[in-house]
Write a protein that holds these residues in place. Structure first.
Motif, mmCIF file in Angstrom:
data_model
loop_
_atom_site.group_PDB
_atom_site.id
_atom_site.type_symbol
_atom_site.label_atom_id
_atom_site.label_comp_id
_atom_site.label_asym_id
_atom_site.label_seq_id
_atom_site.Cartn_x
_atom_site.Cartn_y
_atom_site.Cartn_z
ATOM 1 N N LEU A 140 0.804 -1.205 0.055
ATOM 2 C CA LEU A 140 0.041 -0.037 -0.041
ATOM 3 C C LEU A 140 1.095 1.377 0.116
ATOM 4 C CD1 LEU A 140 -2.798 1.421 0.255
ATOM 5 C CD2 LEU A 140 -2.456 1.183 2.736
ATOM 6 N N THR A 141 1.818 1.108 0.784
ATOM 7 C CA THR A 141 2.824 2.334 0.646
ATOM 8 C C THR A 141 4.062 2.664 0.242
ATOM 9 O OG1 THR A 141 3.956 1.096 2.693
ATOM 10 C CG2 THR A 141 1.718 2.569 3.271
ATOM 11 N N ASN A 142 4.732 1.603 -0.312
ATOM 12 C CA ASN A 142 5.927 1.622 -0.856
ATOM 13 C C ASN A 142 5.952 2.564 -2.234
ATOM 14 O OD1 ASN A 142 8.668 1.224 -1.148
ATOM 15 N ND2 ASN A 142 8.279 -0.780 -2.503
ATOM 16 N N ARG A 143 6.979 3.338 -2.264
ATOM 17 C CA ARG A 143 7.187 4.130 -3.605
ATOM 18 C C ARG A 143 8.751 4.354 -3.488
ATOM 19 N NH1 ARG A 143 2.572 3.742 -2.645
ATOM 20 N NH2 ARG A 143 0.898 4.986 -3.189
ATOM 21 N N ILE A 405 -11.649 3.929 13.680
ATOM 22 C CA ILE A 405 -10.656 3.207 13.165
ATOM 23 C C ILE A 405 -10.967 2.041 12.328
ATOM 24 C CG2 ILE A 405 -10.383 1.418 15.376
ATOM 25 C CD1 ILE A 405 -7.359 1.858 14.585
ATOM 26 N N GLY A 406 -10.361 1.813 11.003
ATOM 27 C CA GLY A 406 -10.511 1.011 10.066
ATOM 28 C C GLY A 406 -9.345 0.439 9.592
ATOM 29 N N HIS A 407 -9.528 -0.799 8.919
ATOM 30 C CA HIS A 407 -8.528 -1.503 8.208
ATOM 31 C C HIS A 407 -8.115 -0.955 7.154
ATOM 32 C CE1 HIS A 407 -5.529 -4.513 7.030
ATOM 33 N NE2 HIS A 407 -5.947 -5.417 8.105
ATOM 34 N N PRO A 408 -6.739 -0.255 7.006
ATOM 35 C CA PRO A 408 -6.333 0.316 5.801
ATOM 36 C C PRO A 408 -6.274 -0.395 4.445
ATOM 37 C CG PRO A 408 -4.407 0.033 7.333
ATOM 38 C CD PRO A 408 -5.690 -0.349 7.870
ATOM 39 N N LEU A 409 -6.169 -1.686 4.523
ATOM 40 C CA LEU A 409 -6.188 -2.467 3.371
ATOM 41 C C LEU A 409 -7.684 -3.159 2.955
ATOM 42 C CD1 LEU A 409 -3.076 -4.887 4.147
ATOM 43 C CD2 LEU A 409 -3.145 -2.775 3.396
ATOM 44 N N ILE A 410 -8.504 -2.631 3.536
ATOM 45 C CA ILE A 410 -9.966 -2.795 2.908
ATOM 46 C C ILE A 410 -10.590 -1.463 2.272
ATOM 47 C CG2 ILE A 410 -12.264 -3.313 3.816
ATOM 48 C CD1 ILE A 410 -11.087 -5.076 6.244
ATOM 49 N N ASN A 449 -2.648 -0.276 12.366
ATOM 50 C CA ASN A 449 -2.587 1.224 12.556
ATOM 51 C C ASN A 449 -1.565 1.482 13.672
ATOM 52 O OD1 ASN A 449 -4.897 2.661 10.985
ATOM 53 N ND2 ASN A 449 -5.995 0.837 11.713
ATOM 54 N N MET A 450 -1.173 0.845 14.402
ATOM 55 C CA MET A 450 -0.332 0.986 15.457
ATOM 56 C C MET A 450 1.070 1.004 14.712
ATOM 57 S SD MET A 450 -1.548 -1.309 18.619
ATOM 58 C CE MET A 450 -0.158 -0.762 19.976
ATOM 59 N N VAL A 451 1.257 0.136 13.986
ATOM 60 C CA VAL A 451 2.405 0.034 12.909
ATOM 61 C C VAL A 451 2.695 1.368 12.022
ATOM 62 C CG1 VAL A 451 3.528 -1.139 11.032
ATOM 63 C CG2 VAL A 451 2.699 -2.385 12.917
ATOM 64 N N ALA A 457 3.489 7.679 10.073
ATOM 65 C CA ALA A 457 2.693 7.987 9.310
ATOM 66 C C ALA A 457 1.215 8.134 9.772
ATOM 67 C CB ALA A 457 2.546 6.655 8.425
ATOM 68 N N PRO A 458 0.329 8.653 8.962
ATOM 69 C CA PRO A 458 -1.201 8.834 9.429
ATOM 70 C C PRO A 458 -1.751 7.559 9.652
ATOM 71 C CG PRO A 458 -1.109 9.418 7.061
ATOM 72 C CD PRO A 458 0.417 9.137 7.599
ATOM 73 N N VAL A 459 -2.996 7.469 10.374
ATOM 74 C CA VAL A 459 -3.407 6.154 10.501
ATOM 75 C C VAL A 459 -4.967 6.099 9.866
ATOM 76 C CG1 VAL A 459 -2.099 5.358 12.638
ATOM 77 C CG2 VAL A 459 -4.504 6.963 12.957
ATOM 78 N N CYS A 460 -5.540 5.013 9.659
ATOM 79 C CA CYS A 460 -7.040 4.906 9.090
ATOM 80 C C CYS A 460 -7.996 4.936 10.323
ATOM 81 C CB CYS A 460 -6.995 3.573 8.402
ATOM 82 S SG CYS A 460 -8.645 3.451 7.537
ATOM 83 N N ALA A 461 -8.161 6.248 10.637
ATOM 84 C CA ALA A 461 -8.978 6.462 11.971
ATOM 85 C C ALA A 461 -9.317 7.830 11.909
ATOM 86 C CB ALA A 461 -8.241 6.124 13.085
ATOM 87 N N GLY A 462 -10.459 8.166 12.621
ATOM 88 C CA GLY A 462 -11.034 9.527 12.942
ATOM 89 C C GLY A 462 -10.026 10.125 13.924
#
Length: 605
Positions: A140-143, A405-410, A449-451, A457-462
């Motif tokens: 998801l993140t690698n550039r 909080i949600g799963h960033p890969l979904i 999200n803790m990782v 980095a930002p997290v997938c959460a409010g």
């Protein structure tokens, strides 16, 4: 949220269209120059024919002068066409970068490395939380195009950090997010090259080149190589203007030069083949470094990566120029003449040795730091592409609190978000629920999200506030035929690792999904119970997902340190419906009987 992302996607599409148009225009110009080269070649032939047919001396002189014009123009056109070829190569890489971002936002494959090489079943959490490999956080993140960039990104996801470092990285990533439009050129300059080649060059600069160039350190050789162009030109002029005997002297000198080159050929080749053909690569890397030098950085983390007092991009350009000159030996005729008259290869080796002494250390550091910028840009690009994600608050007191909080890969369209917070002191939170109700996904949601948070980095959460924990997980336990390890033995090994880490690091946070699946139900319950009691004794916070409702009864014995949560199902006319929302208390409804009934098995009351 979706509207913001659609605007971002539209922005990438505009860039794709713009660069595609630029490439088409550049290709047309290159084609026109190709026709011009043909015209100049035909013009040269025409002037040569006129020269042969002309009997007028004054006209012949004019034609001889005209013979030079197509040659000069041809050289100018070739040079211009070469620049356009490099420009179109760069634009193709820039197009790839934009297209790749568009693909990722549409759920297609990321063209960068997936980090599979960093997978490890022995790591405390990366395998369970889908950090590396296909469909992972890394994907998801690698550039990163460089090996060092990939290693650094993997390290950020796999190693424990400190609050101070996380805050500094957040500052740097936020700054790069604001500069995101400028980062694409940086990435384009690094993409498209073999990452192994630059690693070889770095090794060469660090430990090999100095010794390989020892044969050009003699003062006589250096003096003669510097003098030889003047000697050769003088002999040519003398042969033309004074006496033909100087041709014989020149021929003798050429033979000596050829013999000298043959004698040192093996040593010259060793140096050349370490760098030969890498001028385009180094030009790209120099442009990337120049970009980092030209930015007005504010964050202390980013400024620490620019520790050289000299413009390293200029030093790399100097190396590129030497290599381009060295590449002349690849043309047998041109290289042969240059070596015979000017000792060209030795001149290039001496120039390379001079460069090595003055610049190599700075260049090695700068090439390494390109990976640092790539890694930060990877996370900044993720932040830009996901504008509704938030940077978490990193606290210095025990805390984990998050909303939505949600799963960033979904995918956002199907993602279900939850709120969660720990108490002021550590507790073991037992999560019960039916199959497929969302227990495992929630544990992974929290962990991944803790990782992200600890990478800066930002997290997938409010919102999210958390202190720095060492994450330990127990989710996907596999047997191993190669190591003759049963599932139960693999589970015991994992539990021992977690217990050892809990004792060593009091800031450990444990995520467990259905413990001791490889044994009978009684031993499973007793083992789970004693493990929970150990976590309570060590004051280790944990989320413990299980189907075993008896474990939820531990709250009676440990009302201050055990909490119950659950995911449930709603059954309407025999149909199951999941809402995937975390609720307080133990689960009351399970779906095993319904699922078994669907395959023809009915449980007796």
């Amino acid at each position: 949220m979706q509207q913001q992302q659609q605007e971002i996607i539209a922005g990438y599409q505009d860039k794709i269209n713009e660069v595609t148009s630029d490439i088409d225009q550049t290709k047309k110009l290159i084609d026109q120059l190709s026709f011009l080269r043909i015209g100049l070649f035909l013009g040269e032939i025409l002037f040569f024919v006129l020269l042969l047919r002309s009997a007028d001396d004054s006209l012949r002189i004019l034609i001889q002068i005209c013979l030079l014009l197509p040659v000069i123009a041809f050289a100018v056109v070739v040079r211009r066409q070469s620049r356009l070829d490099r420009e179109i190569d760069y634009k193709k890489q820039l197009l790839w970068v934009y297209q790749n971002e568009w693909n990722i936002l549409y759920g297609k494959a990321n063209g960068y490395d997936d980090g599979k090489a960093f997978e490890s079943e022995q790591h405390p959490y990366t395998s369970d939380l889908d950090i590396f490999g296909a469909a992972s956080l890394f994907v998801l993140t690698n550039r990163c195009s460089t090996q060092n960039g990939n290693r650094l990104l993997a390290k950020s996801f796999a190693e424990k950090s400190t609050r101070e470092r996380i805050l500094h990285r957040q500052e740097a990533i936020k700054e790069l997010t604001d500069k995101i439009a400028e980062t694409y050129s940086f990435r384009a300059n690094l993409h498209g090259y073999d990452p192994e080649k630059i690693e070889q060059i770095k090794i060469q600069l660090k430990s090999q080149l100095g010794e390989q160039l020892s044969f050009v350190k003699g003062s006589f050789m250096r003096f003669y190589v510097k003098l030889v162009p003047y000697v050769s030109i003088s002999l040519v002029l003398a042969a033309l203007l004074v006496s033909s005997v100087f041709w014989k002297i020149l021929i003798l000198l050429v033979l000596i030069h050829i013999g000298w080159n043959i004698l040192l050929g093996a040593k010259i080749n060793k140096v050349f083949y370490s760098f030969g053909g890498s001028s385009n690569l180094l030009n790209g890397y120099a442009s990337a470094i120049l970009w980092t030098e030209n930015q007005n950085w504010k964050s202390s983390y980013t400024l620490s990566l620019l520790d050289s007092k000299i413009p390293v991009s200029k030093e790399i350009k100097g190396l590129t120029k030497i290599i381009e000159n060295f590449d002349a030996r690849l043309n047998i005729i041109v290289g042969g003449i240059l070596n015979a008259l000017l000792l060209w290869d030795l001149k290039c080796c001496i120039n390379l040795d001079n460069w090595y002494k003055s610049s190599s250390k700075h260049v090695i550091v700068a090439l390494d730091h390109l990976g640092d910028f790539e890694e930060l840009i990877s996370l900044a690009t993720t932040a830009y592409n996901q504008p509704h994600w938030v940077f978490p608050v990193i606290t210095d007191q025990f805390e984990l609190s998050t909303t939505q909080i949600g799963h960033p890969l979904i995918r956002e369209q199907v993602r279900i978000n939850n709120d969660f917070r720990v108490e002021a002191k550590p507790t073991v939170d037992i999560i019960t629920g039916s199959n497929m109700a969302g227990k495992s996904t929630f544990l992974r949601t929290l962990g991944i999200n803790m990782v992200l948070a600890y990478a800066g980095a930002p997290v997938c959460a409010g919102t999210m506030q958390l202190s720095v924990f060492s994450i330990n997980t127990y989710m996907r336990i596999k047997d191993s035929l190669n190591e003759s390890t049963s599932t139960f033995k693999a589970e015991l090994n994992r539990l021992k690792m977690i217990l050892d880490n809990v004792v060593k690091d009091k800031d450990t946070f444990v995520l467990i999904d259905e413990m001791l699946r490889g044994t009978n139900s009684r031993d499973k319950y007793l083992g789970s119970k004693v493990f929970i009691q150990k976590l309570i004794a060590e004051k280790t916070p944990a989320l413990f997902a299980t189907h075993d409702l008896l474990l939820a009864d531990l709250i009676a014995d440990y009302p201050e340190t055990v909490r119950n949560f659950h995911f449930d199902i709603q059954i309407t006319n025999g149909e199951m419906r999941f809402d995937y929302l975390l609720k307080h208390g133990p689960c009351k409804t399970f779906n095993a009987a319904i699922l078994l009934q669907e395959i023809g098995l009915k449980l007796e009351d």
